[in-house]
Design a protein around this motif. Structure first.
Motif, short mmCIF file in Angstrom:
data_model
loop_
_atom_site.label_atom_id
_atom_site.label_comp_id
_atom_site.label_asym_id
_atom_site.label_seq_id
_atom_site.Cartn_x
_atom_site.Cartn_y
_atom_site.Cartn_z
N SER A 19 -22.12 -21.94 105.27
CA SER A 19 -22.54 -20.87 106.14
C SER A 19 -23.80 -20.31 105.97
CB SER A 19 -21.32 -20.02 106.01
OG SER A 19 -21.37 -19.52 104.71
N ARG A 21 -24.42 -16.93 105.65
CA ARG A 21 -24.12 -16.17 104.50
C ARG A 21 -24.03 -16.77 103.10
NH1 ARG A 21 -19.19 -12.05 105.37
NH2 ARG A 21 -20.96 -11.38 106.94
N ARG A 22 -23.32 -17.87 102.82
CA ARG A 22 -23.52 -18.54 101.62
C ARG A 22 -24.69 -19.15 101.24
NH1 ARG A 22 -19.45 -23.20 101.24
NH2 ARG A 22 -20.85 -24.60 100.00
N MET A 24 -27.52 -17.78 102.38
CA MET A 24 -28.61 -16.76 102.09
C MET A 24 -28.18 -16.02 100.63
SD MET A 24 -30.96 -16.82 104.13
CE MET A 24 -31.71 -15.39 103.90
N ALA A 25 -26.89 -16.12 100.28
CA ALA A 25 -26.65 -15.38 99.02
C ALA A 25 -27.12 -16.45 97.92
CB ALA A 25 -25.04 -15.49 98.83
N TRP A 88 -23.11 -21.76 94.19
CA TRP A 88 -22.67 -21.54 95.32
C TRP A 88 -22.18 -22.70 96.04
CZ3 TRP A 88 -21.41 -17.12 97.77
CH2 TRP A 88 -21.91 -15.94 96.98
#
Length: 174
Positions: A19, A21-22, A24-25, A88
């Protein structure tokens, strides 16, 4: 005639990326880890070049950091993951799903500068204050990240240019 795809399963060579979000984290965590690399490399550069003022040899330091970052990312990407990517559960692979070579990792590193160079080149002639430059830079990063939505496998475009992909990886057993 109907061909059964249940036996074959999903195509392992064409998964979508983790994802956004993952990813970018992971990207933000990588940035925090790079502070340590910058600190050590800056200390080494300052010691070897006998630089006493941070503004002296600024271009030399930037070139040195560019090379150090290249070595760091090329080394870890050719092994599959950086520390942030391990955290991650993200792995970088070639289009064939295998680990990438060091030349391919170096190409990915050079292509990944698309995250920063266009906005920095655009603001350079205007000598904008740091705050405005950061807003433009972060705006570009957001746009560049969102553009991955238009890639068929939701990959970042620098990965498409370099012939690499980000995939989810299972955590290693301890």
């Amino acid at each position: 005639m109907m061909v059964s795809t249940a036996a074959a399963g999903p195509d392992p060579l064409a998964p979508t990326a983790p994802s956004l979000r993952r990813r970018m984290a992971c990207w933000l965590y990588e940035g925090m880890l790079m502070f340590g690399v910058v600190f050590i490399a800056g200390y080494l550069f300052g010691t070897l070049s006998q630089t006493r003022n941070a503004m002296d040899n600024r271009l030399g330091l930037q070139a040195f950091l560019f090379v150090i970052f290249g070595i760091y990312f090329t080394w870890f990407w050719s092994k599959g993951q950086t520390l942030a990517m391990k955290t991650w559960n993200i792995r970088v692979v070639g289009l064939d799903g295998q680990a990438i070579s060091q030349p391919r990792a170096l190409l990915r590193y050079v292509c990944s500068w698309i995250w920063f160079l266009p906005p920095l080149a655009a603001v350079a002639p205007f000598a904008l204050p740091v705050g405005e430059t950061m807003v433009i830079l972060l705006g570009w990063v957001a746009v560049w990240a969102l553009l991955s939505r238009f890639h068929p496998q939701r990959q970042f475009w620098h990965d498409a240019l370099a012939g690499t992909r980000l995939v989810g990886s299972l955590p290693l057993s301890r």
